[in-house]
Design a protein around this motif. Sequence first.
Motif, PDB file in Angstrom:
ATOM      1  N   GLU A   1       0.822  -1.208   0.000  1.00  0.00           N
ATOM      2  CA  GLU A   1       0.000   0.000   0.000  1.00  0.00           C
ATOM      3  C   GLU A   1       0.857   1.260   0.000  1.00  0.00           C
ATOM      4  O   GLU A   1       0.570   2.213  -0.732  1.00  0.00           O
TER       5      GLU A   1
ATOM      6  N   ARG B   1       1.118   3.977  -3.039  1.00  0.00           N
ATOM      7  CA  ARG B   1       0.878   5.397  -2.749  1.00  0.00           C
ATOM      8  C   ARG B   1       2.062   6.242  -3.196  1.00  0.00           C
ATOM      9  O   ARG B   1       1.892   7.333  -3.762  1.00  0.00           O
ATOM     10  N   ASN B   2       3.269   5.752  -2.961  1.00  0.00           N
ATOM     11  CA  ASN B   2       4.458   6.479  -3.413  1.00  0.00           C
ATOM     12  C   ASN B   2       4.474   6.623  -4.926  1.00  0.00           C
ATOM     13  O   ASN B   2       4.761   7.700  -5.464  1.00  0.00           O
TER      14      ASN B   2
ATOM     15  N   SER C   1       2.010   9.169  -6.275  1.00  0.00           N
ATOM     16  CA  SER C   1       2.122  10.543  -5.785  1.00  0.00           C
ATOM     17  C   SER C   1       2.431  11.526  -6.908  1.00  0.00           C
ATOM     18  O   SER C   1       2.207  12.730  -6.768  1.00  0.00           O
TER      19      SER C   1
ATOM     20  N   GLU D   1      -2.506  -1.071  -8.997  1.00  0.00           N
ATOM     21  CA  GLU D   1      -2.013  -1.981  -7.956  1.00  0.00           C
ATOM     22  C   GLU D   1      -1.288  -3.181  -8.560  1.00  0.00           C
ATOM     23  O   GLU D   1      -0.491  -3.843  -7.881  1.00  0.00           O
TER      24      GLU D   1
END
Length: 255
Positions: A136, A140-141, A144, A190
């Motif tokens: 996760e 997210r990184n 960004s 993902e």
Amino acid sequence: MPEGDTVYQAARRLHTALAGQVLTRSDLRVPRFATADLTGRAVLDVTPRGKHLLTRIEGGLTLHSHLRMDGSWRIFAAGERWNGGPAHQIRAILANAGHTAVGYRLPVLELLRTRDETKAVGHLGPDLLGPDWDAEIALRNLLSDPGRPLGQALLDQRNLAGVGNVFKSEICFALRVVPWLEIGQLPAPERVVDTAKRLLEANKDRPVRQAYIYGRANRPCPRCRTPIRTTMERDPQGRERPTYWCPTCQPSPTL
């Protein structure tokens, strides 16, 4: 080419040869640490962190090394002749009663306090092969900066640690997208972290890395038999690196 899988294997070999043993010889051939003497201290463990190696030594010390393009650690039995390269390329020697570890062409070699390891590796994202792996956070990184090309985002070790130029091409091939696709345009993003994890895990114990398209320019794609193409791209450090892709399996928006 050292990436997360090969660094993982190097750490395991070093740990097996050195951990739990007292050093009978240490020689750090870099000016800043040339006078450091680690003899008489035990090696506690050798831990990989992305593409970095942390050799922890009794007394709260850590020898931090990075292999980059062509560095290597070689392990030799006591009395065995060293064969990793000419003597002037040796940057480190760590020996105990049974084994000698010799670091050749190491572009990064520093001795630091173990409590200060974060100064060397604290910028890294979750390690694909490490105990801190967090899909996760890695996703997210990566997301960004949605306008960033996928290949560049994968190579940025601040996002997730362990992917190099080989796995960049292999991950994109597995996803059927080109490395210059903006990551924000990727369906089901993902899949990126899941695929990266799967490929590095599959190779961490292989003596020879399994690659489907890297280094196979003009050879047939293993899926569709279309000739593999290659181009040169700059990595996040500005170095020119080859990228491989299949123009049929990975339709390109720009090429």
